[in-house]
Design a protein around this motif. Structure first.
Motif, PDB file in Angstrom:
ATOM      1  N   GLY A   1       4.421  32.668  26.546  1.00  0.00           N
ATOM      2  CA  GLY A   1       4.928  33.147  27.826  1.00  0.00           C
ATOM      3  C   GLY A   1       3.816  33.454  28.803  1.00  0.00           C
ATOM      4  N   VAL A   2       2.768  34.133  28.326  1.00  0.00           N
ATOM      5  CA  VAL A   2       1.624  34.463  29.178  1.00  0.00           C
ATOM      6  C   VAL A   2       0.887  33.195  29.584  1.00  0.00           C
ATOM      7  N   ALA A   3       0.718  32.260  28.646  1.00  0.00           N
ATOM      8  CA  ALA A   3       0.007  31.019  28.956  1.00  0.00           C
ATOM      9  C   ALA A   3       0.720  30.231  30.049  1.00  0.00           C
ATOM     10  N   PHE A   4       2.042  30.125  29.959  1.00  0.00           N
ATOM     11  CA  PHE A   4       2.791  29.436  31.010  1.00  0.00           C
ATOM     12  C   PHE A   4       2.639  30.160  32.349  1.00  0.00           C
ATOM     13  N   GLY A   5       2.683  31.489  32.298  1.00  0.00           N
ATOM     14  CA  GLY A   5       2.505  32.251  33.532  1.00  0.00           C
ATOM     15  C   GLY A   5       1.138  32.020  34.154  1.00  0.00           C
ATOM     16  N   VAL A   6       0.112  31.993  33.322  1.00  0.00           N
ATOM     17  CA  VAL A   6      -1.253  31.754  33.815  1.00  0.00           C
ATOM     18  C   VAL A   6      -1.358  30.365  34.448  1.00  0.00           C
ATOM     19  N   VAL A   7      -0.790  29.360  33.783  1.00  0.00           N
ATOM     20  CA  VAL A   7      -0.841  27.996  34.311  1.00  0.00           C
ATOM     21  C   VAL A   7      -0.135  27.915  35.664  1.00  0.00           C
ATOM     22  N   PHE A   8       1.050  28.500  35.754  1.00  0.00           N
ATOM     23  CA  PHE A   8       1.789  28.476  37.023  1.00  0.00           C
ATOM     24  C   PHE A   8       0.994  29.152  38.128  1.00  0.00           C
ATOM     25  N   ALA A   9       0.462  30.339  37.821  1.00  0.00           N
ATOM     26  CA  ALA A   9      -0.259  31.091  38.849  1.00  0.00           C
ATOM     27  C   ALA A   9      -1.525  30.358  39.280  1.00  0.00           C
TER      28      ALA A   9
ATOM     29  N   PHE B   1       2.837  34.098  38.206  1.00  0.00           N
ATOM     30  CA  PHE B   1       2.553  34.512  36.826  1.00  0.00           C
ATOM     31  C   PHE B   1       3.840  34.987  36.145  1.00  0.00           C
ATOM     32  N   TYR B   2       4.742  35.570  36.904  1.00  0.00           N
ATOM     33  CA  TYR B   2       5.975  36.121  36.355  1.00  0.00           C
ATOM     34  C   TYR B   2       7.124  35.115  36.357  1.00  0.00           C
ATOM     35  N   LEU B   3       6.973  33.996  37.057  1.00  0.00           N
ATOM     36  CA  LEU B   3       8.093  33.075  37.236  1.00  0.00           C
ATOM     37  C   LEU B   3       8.590  32.462  35.926  1.00  0.00           C
ATOM     38  N   PRO B   4       7.729  31.968  35.017  1.00  0.00           N
ATOM     39  CA  PRO B   4       8.266  31.406  33.765  1.00  0.00           C
ATOM     40  C   PRO B   4       9.090  32.410  32.972  1.00  0.00           C
ATOM     41  N   GLY B   5       8.609  33.642  32.904  1.00  0.00           N
ATOM     42  CA  GLY B   5       9.368  34.659  32.181  1.00  0.00           C
ATOM     43  C   GLY B   5      10.708  34.949  32.827  1.00  0.00           C
ATOM     44  N   MET B   6      10.746  34.947  34.157  1.00  0.00           N
ATOM     45  CA  MET B   6      12.000  35.181  34.864  1.00  0.00           C
ATOM     46  C   MET B   6      12.978  34.037  34.634  1.00  0.00           C
ATOM     47  N   LEU B   7      12.469  32.812  34.677  1.00  0.00           N
ATOM     48  CA  LEU B   7      13.336  31.656  34.421  1.00  0.00           C
ATOM     49  C   LEU B   7      13.853  31.667  32.979  1.00  0.00           C
ATOM     50  N   TYR B   8      12.983  32.068  32.059  1.00  0.00           N
ATOM     51  CA  TYR B   8      13.406  32.181  30.652  1.00  0.00           C
ATOM     52  C   TYR B   8      14.514  33.220  30.507  1.00  0.00           C
TER      53      TYR B   8
ATOM     54  N   ASP C   1       5.891  41.894  47.341  1.00  0.00           N
ATOM     55  CA  ASP C   1       4.560  41.357  47.029  1.00  0.00           C
ATOM     56  C   ASP C   1       4.359  41.383  45.514  1.00  0.00           C
ATOM     57  N   THR C   2       3.187  40.895  45.086  1.00  0.00           N
ATOM     58  CA  THR C   2       2.938  40.724  43.649  1.00  0.00           C
ATOM     59  C   THR C   2       2.958  42.045  42.901  1.00  0.00           C
ATOM     60  N   THR C   3       2.331  43.055  43.451  1.00  0.00           N
ATOM     61  CA  THR C   3       2.256  44.336  42.748  1.00  0.00           C
ATOM     62  C   THR C   3       3.636  44.978  42.631  1.00  0.00           C
ATOM     63  N   GLN C   4       4.423  44.917  43.694  1.00  0.00           N
ATOM     64  CA  GLN C   4       5.774  45.490  43.624  1.00  0.00           C
ATOM     65  C   GLN C   4       6.619  44.769  42.574  1.00  0.00           C
ATOM     66  N   LEU C   5       6.579  43.451  42.601  1.00  0.00           N
ATOM     67  CA  LEU C   5       7.323  42.674  41.621  1.00  0.00           C
ATOM     68  C   LEU C   5       6.834  42.986  40.212  1.00  0.00           C
ATOM     69  N   GLY C   6       5.504  43.044  40.049  1.00  0.00           N
ATOM     70  CA  GLY C   6       4.935  43.285  38.720  1.00  0.00           C
ATOM     71  C   GLY C   6       5.346  44.618  38.133  1.00  0.00           C
ATOM     72  N   TRP C   7       5.303  45.677  38.925  1.00  0.00           N
ATOM     73  CA  TRP C   7       5.633  47.002  38.414  1.00  0.00           C
ATOM     74  C   TRP C   7       7.130  47.125  38.126  1.00  0.00           C
ATOM     75  N   VAL C   8       7.954  46.532  38.974  1.00  0.00           N
ATOM     76  CA  VAL C   8       9.394  46.547  38.697  1.00  0.00           C
ATOM     77  C   VAL C   8       9.694  45.766  37.424  1.00  0.00           C
ATOM     78  N   LEU C   9       9.033  44.632  37.262  1.00  0.00           N
ATOM     79  CA  LEU C   9       9.264  43.820  36.067  1.00  0.00           C
ATOM     80  C   LEU C   9       8.841  44.569  34.806  1.00  0.00           C
ATOM     81  N   VAL C  10       7.686  45.238  34.874  1.00  0.00           N
ATOM     82  CA  VAL C  10       7.242  46.034  33.722  1.00  0.00           C
ATOM     83  C   VAL C  10       8.241  47.147  33.427  1.00  0.00           C
ATOM     84  N   ALA C  11       8.749  47.789  34.482  1.00  0.00           N
ATOM     85  CA  ALA C  11       9.709  48.877  34.303  1.00  0.00           C
ATOM     86  C   ALA C  11      11.022  48.388  33.699  1.00  0.00           C
TER      87      ALA C  11
END
Length: 290
Positions: free
Chosen positions: A94-102, A111-118, A188-198
């Motif tokens: 999952g992380v590898a796909f995110g890294v490749v996309f980003a 970076f978060y898109l593959p996980g969201m699609l999954y 933005d990226t940080t807002q999306l990232g923190w919400v996703l982590v939460a």
């Protein structure tokens, strides 16, 4: 308390013990299937590290490399401790796909898109398989409970519980997507990232808890592996009994043959003996006449 009350109390205690055992087995199976506390940590840590580093210095490459590195470390730890690596490996992919996309788009949010699609695909899979009569959670947990697909035709109460659990998983994951995808476009990226982590752990725990509730009230699973072992033992015992019966028949046949042949052999020997005596007697008679 009368003597009539005691069996009732014993029966109630037995029922409570069986219910407690069923709950414990269900809880252990869910932890095994979904990775438990360690699996949750492995799921959250890479994304948390990514958004933390990106929030501090906005460096996409450093954030992505750090997230991928910690995922690989988690796999190595699993290998060293000789523990199951399926959850850690899924995190690495999952992380590898995110890294490749980003890296390909240059957009840190990807970076978060593959996980969201999954997550979206998994939520739809829970709903579609349930509508098709083969709830996905049953396919996942069937081997864990050693029942495989026996719940489909032989345990309707358990199938119903799997359907309820799959509906719960599907709706929870789709609700999560309904929150994340708008943020992917507008935040933005940080807002999306923190919400996703939460939103990593609470929806997951809710789905697991609902699954536990549904299955704890469902009929016990049919242990098809135990049935197969019992069938093999019965087949082996039947084969051994058949071989023993055949051996006994052969012994009886051999005994009957001996009973029949022994008088014949004795009679033949007697005739041979009598035949040897007659020529000798005849020879003596001829000598006397001479």
């Amino acid at each position: 308390m009368t003597s009539l009350d005691k069996p009732t109390e014993d029966t109630e205690n037995t029922g409570d013990n069986e219910a407690d055992h069923a709950r414990a087995v269900t809880e252990a199976a869910l932890f095994e299937a979904f990775g438990g506390v360690r699996g949750m940590i492995e799921t959250v840590l890479p994304g948390l590290l990514f958004v933390t580093i990106y929030t501090i210095d906005k460096d996409l490459h450093l954030s992505a490399i750090a997230a991928l590195a910690v995922s690989l470390v988690l796999v190595v730890v699993r290998l060293v401790t000789k523990d199951t690596v399926k959850h850690a490996f899924s995190g690495v992919f999952g992380v590898a796909f995110g890294v490749v996309f980003a890296m390909m788009t240059g957009n840190a949010k990807d970076f978060y898109l593959p996980g969201m699609l999954y997550t979206l695909g998994l939520g739809l899979a829970y709903i579609i398989t349930t509508l098709a009569g083969v709830p996905l959670i049953g396919l996942i947990l069937g081997p864990v409970f050693k029942e495989n697909l026996s719940w489909r035709t032989r345990n309707p109460g358990r199938k119903k519980a799997y359907e309820k659990a799959s509906w719960a998983w599907g709706l929870i994951l789709l609700a999560k997507c309904a929150i994340l995808f708008p943020l992917y476009w507008w935040a933005d990226t940080t807002q999306l990232g923190w919400v996703l982590v939460a939103l990593k752990i609470p929806p997951f725990l809710l789905a697991v808890w609902l699954t536990w509730v549904f299955l704890a009230k469902a009929p016990a699973p049919i242990d098809v592996f135990a049935e197969m072992e019992a069938a093999e033992k019965a087949e082996k015992a039947e084969k051994e009994a058949k071989e023993a019966k055949e051996a006994e028949e052969r012994r009886r046949t051999a005994g009957s043959f001996e009973e029949v042949m022994e008088p014949l052999v004795d009679e033949t020997l007697q005739r041979l003996a009598d035949g040897e005596d007659r020529p000798a007697a005849d020879s003596r008679g001829r000598h006397r006449k001479g």
